[in-house]
Design a protein around this motif. Structure first.
Motif, PDB file in Angstrom:
ATOM      1  N   UNK A 119       3.308   9.530 -11.040  1.00  0.00           N
ATOM      2  CA  UNK A 119       3.614   8.657  -9.922  1.00  0.00           C
ATOM      3  C   UNK A 119       4.870   8.114  -9.769  1.00  0.00           C
ATOM      4  N   UNK A 120       5.441   7.876 -10.952  1.00  0.00           N
ATOM      5  CA  UNK A 120       6.910   7.229 -11.003  1.00  0.00           C
ATOM      6  C   UNK A 120       8.022   8.138 -10.423  1.00  0.00           C
ATOM      7  N   UNK A 121       7.716   9.543 -10.554  1.00  0.00           N
ATOM      8  CA  UNK A 121       8.385  10.611 -10.056  1.00  0.00           C
ATOM      9  C   UNK A 121       8.412  10.617  -8.587  1.00  0.00           C
ATOM     10  N   UNK A 122       7.036  10.366  -8.104  1.00  0.00           N
ATOM     11  CA  UNK A 122       6.941  10.347  -6.628  1.00  0.00           C
ATOM     12  C   UNK A 122       7.549   9.131  -6.044  1.00  0.00           C
ATOM     13  N   UNK A 123       7.403   8.088  -6.627  1.00  0.00           N
ATOM     14  CA  UNK A 123       7.944   6.893  -6.243  1.00  0.00           C
ATOM     15  C   UNK A 123       9.521   6.843  -6.091  1.00  0.00           C
ATOM     16  N   UNK A 124      10.269   7.570  -7.207  1.00  0.00           N
ATOM     17  CA  UNK A 124      11.762   7.802  -7.031  1.00  0.00           C
ATOM     18  C   UNK A 124      12.008   8.476  -5.795  1.00  0.00           C
ATOM     19  N   UNK A 125      11.361   9.659  -5.752  1.00  0.00           N
ATOM     20  CA  UNK A 125      11.484  10.509  -4.418  1.00  0.00           C
ATOM     21  C   UNK A 125      11.604   9.771  -3.044  1.00  0.00           C
ATOM     22  N   UNK A 126      10.596   8.986  -3.204  1.00  0.00           N
ATOM     23  CA  UNK A 126      10.365   7.968  -1.676  1.00  0.00           C
ATOM     24  C   UNK A 126      11.606   6.966  -1.995  1.00  0.00           C
ATOM     25  N   UNK A 127      11.797   6.365  -3.210  1.00  0.00           N
ATOM     26  CA  UNK A 127      12.861   5.374  -3.055  1.00  0.00           C
ATOM     27  C   UNK A 127      14.191   6.250  -2.448  1.00  0.00           C
ATOM     28  N   UNK A 215       0.800  -0.027  -1.201  1.00  0.00           N
ATOM     29  CA  UNK A 215      -0.377   1.042  -0.990  1.00  0.00           C
ATOM     30  C   UNK A 215      -1.445   0.656   0.167  1.00  0.00           C
ATOM     31  N   UNK A 216      -1.364   1.736   1.058  1.00  0.00           N
ATOM     32  CA  UNK A 216      -2.332   1.453   2.424  1.00  0.00           C
ATOM     33  C   UNK A 216      -3.036   2.968   2.536  1.00  0.00           C
ATOM     34  N   UNK A 284       1.291   9.690   0.531  1.00  0.00           N
ATOM     35  CA  UNK A 284       0.625   9.361   1.704  1.00  0.00           C
ATOM     36  C   UNK A 284       0.077   7.956   1.744  1.00  0.00           C
ATOM     37  N   UNK A 285      -0.284   7.464   0.515  1.00  0.00           N
ATOM     38  CA  UNK A 285      -0.784   6.113   0.386  1.00  0.00           C
ATOM     39  C   UNK A 285      -0.118   5.275  -0.456  1.00  0.00           C
ATOM     40  N   UNK A 286       0.842   5.427  -1.172  1.00  0.00           N
ATOM     41  CA  UNK A 286       1.665   4.919  -2.038  1.00  0.00           C
ATOM     42  C   UNK A 286       0.961   4.857  -3.559  1.00  0.00           C
TER      43      UNK A 286
END
Length: 368
Positions: A119-127, A215-216, A284-286
């Motif tokens: 999840x942290x890796x995904x969050x970094x990509x989004x950031x 999240x949504x 897609x949802x956070x």
């Protein structure tokens, strides 16, 4: 006939303890039936409530014919409500399975789908996409075809990179505890890079990222579901194929190997399934918290069994119910305001985690 050796008897006894005898299947089966009905009701409730309430007659008519009596209700269901409730159900089912896989794999009741840092890796990509500026970010957005698709692609790329690192370490490390610590360290390191981006980000971009991080389920479109649903379904199928091996791993890796289970392969497949779910949901949802921890425990409590052949469908149904209820509460029926999913998920997940901690403490102290 050869008599079984003393070393073989405990293994057989432990296996029988994990499996549910046929005479004791009544409770789990009845529980699964009740949960299936409750899941359908929760999905229906999610479609009915919101700033505008849709009657059950219109819902049943839409479910059977594809059109509600009121044309406005038909548009509302097709464009907003159904994508949202389907997303909530899919996310709940996926996180329930991912949490179950991680808790079994690491023999840790507090393990969750994001423990490996996916999840942290995904969050970094989004950031990087949301907070970053310059030709690299703009070129990536143009390459994939738009800001929204770029966010999903960046999240998937970030989660995949972390998973690749974890799989490389898995080839050298045989201890799940060491692998668990490595995942936590990856998560902390990647989280530090994300915090660094936030520290120098434009306030407007920062607000956009923070809102995504809460999240949504509402932002997922019908087109997004064409990607989200197959990914979660593939991960669930992989998990289902591992059910018998996971039952053996409840007895410990040494027991599992003695019964012919390829522990390394099971570990890799379980991590891949978890990464697929965590990456897709985060994209897609956070980063949805607590559901992955709470759902497997609620499933065990409901069916009273540790058999993964029963726990997996139970976790799917409990996940659908819990996620749908979170979605309903987040919509604040009768009001235009919408709460973040992580707020409502914490209301369900946090008490379960507290109960698990207290129960573990009593058990470790020898209490019954």
């Amino acid at each position: 006939m050869m008599a079984s050796t003393p070393a073989e008897r405990p293994i057989s006894a432990e296996i029988d303890a994990v499996r549910v005898p046929r005479g004791r299947l009544r409770r789990p089966v009845l529980a699964l039936i009740v949960m299936a009905v409750a899941a359908v009701a929760a999905i229906g409730l999610g479609a009915a409530v919101g700033s505008v309430t849709i009657g059950w007659h219109d819902l049943l008519l839409y479910a059977t014919t594809g059109h509600a009596a009121d044309p406005a209700s038909t548009v509302l269901l097709e464009q907003i409500r159904m994508p949202r409730v389907i997303t909530a159900a899919a996310v709940g089912a996926g996180l329930g399975i991912a949490g179950l896989l991680m808790q079994t794999l690491f023999a840790n009741p507090l393990a969750d789908p994001y423990i490996l840092g996916v999840s942290s890796g995904a969050s970094l990509g989004v950031a990087l996409i949301t907070l970053g500026t310059g030709t690299v970010t703009g070129g990536f957005v143009s390459l994939v075809g738009g800001q929204r698709i770029a966010v999903a692609a960046a999240a998937a790329t970030g989660s995949a990179l972390v998973l690749m690192l974890i799989l490389v370490i898995n080839r050298w490390v045989r201890s799940v505890t060491t692998l668990l610590i490595a995942g936590v360290m990856f998560s902390a390191t990647v989280g530090a890079f994300t915090s660094l981006l936030l520290a120098f980000a434009d306030p407007t971009r920062m607000q956009r990222y923070v809102m995504w991080g809460l999240g949504s389920f509402s932002g997922v479109t019908r087109g997004d579901l064409l990607v989200l649903l197959p990914v979660i379904l593939i991960a669930i199928i992989i998990a289902a194929l591992l059910a018998r091996s996971l039952n053996a791993m409840l007895l410990g890796e040494r027991y599992a190997r003695s019964m012919g289970v390829r522990v390394g392969s099971v570990r890799v497949l379980a991590m891949i399934a978890t990464a697929l779910i965590a990456g897709a949901v985060t994209a897609y949802c956070g980063p949805i918290a607590f559901l992955g921890i709470a759902v497997p425990h609620l499933a065990r409590l409901t069916i009273g069994s540790s058999d993964h052949r029963l726990l997996m469908p139970a976790s799917i149904l409990v996940g659908v119910i819990a996620s749908s209820v979170c979605s309903v509460v987040a919509q604040l029926p009768g009001d235009d305001a919408v709460l973040p999913i992580n707020v409502t998920a914490a209301l369900i997940g946090a008490p379960v985690v507290i109960v698990v901690l207290l129960r573990s403490r009593r058990l470790s102290a020898g209490a019954v």
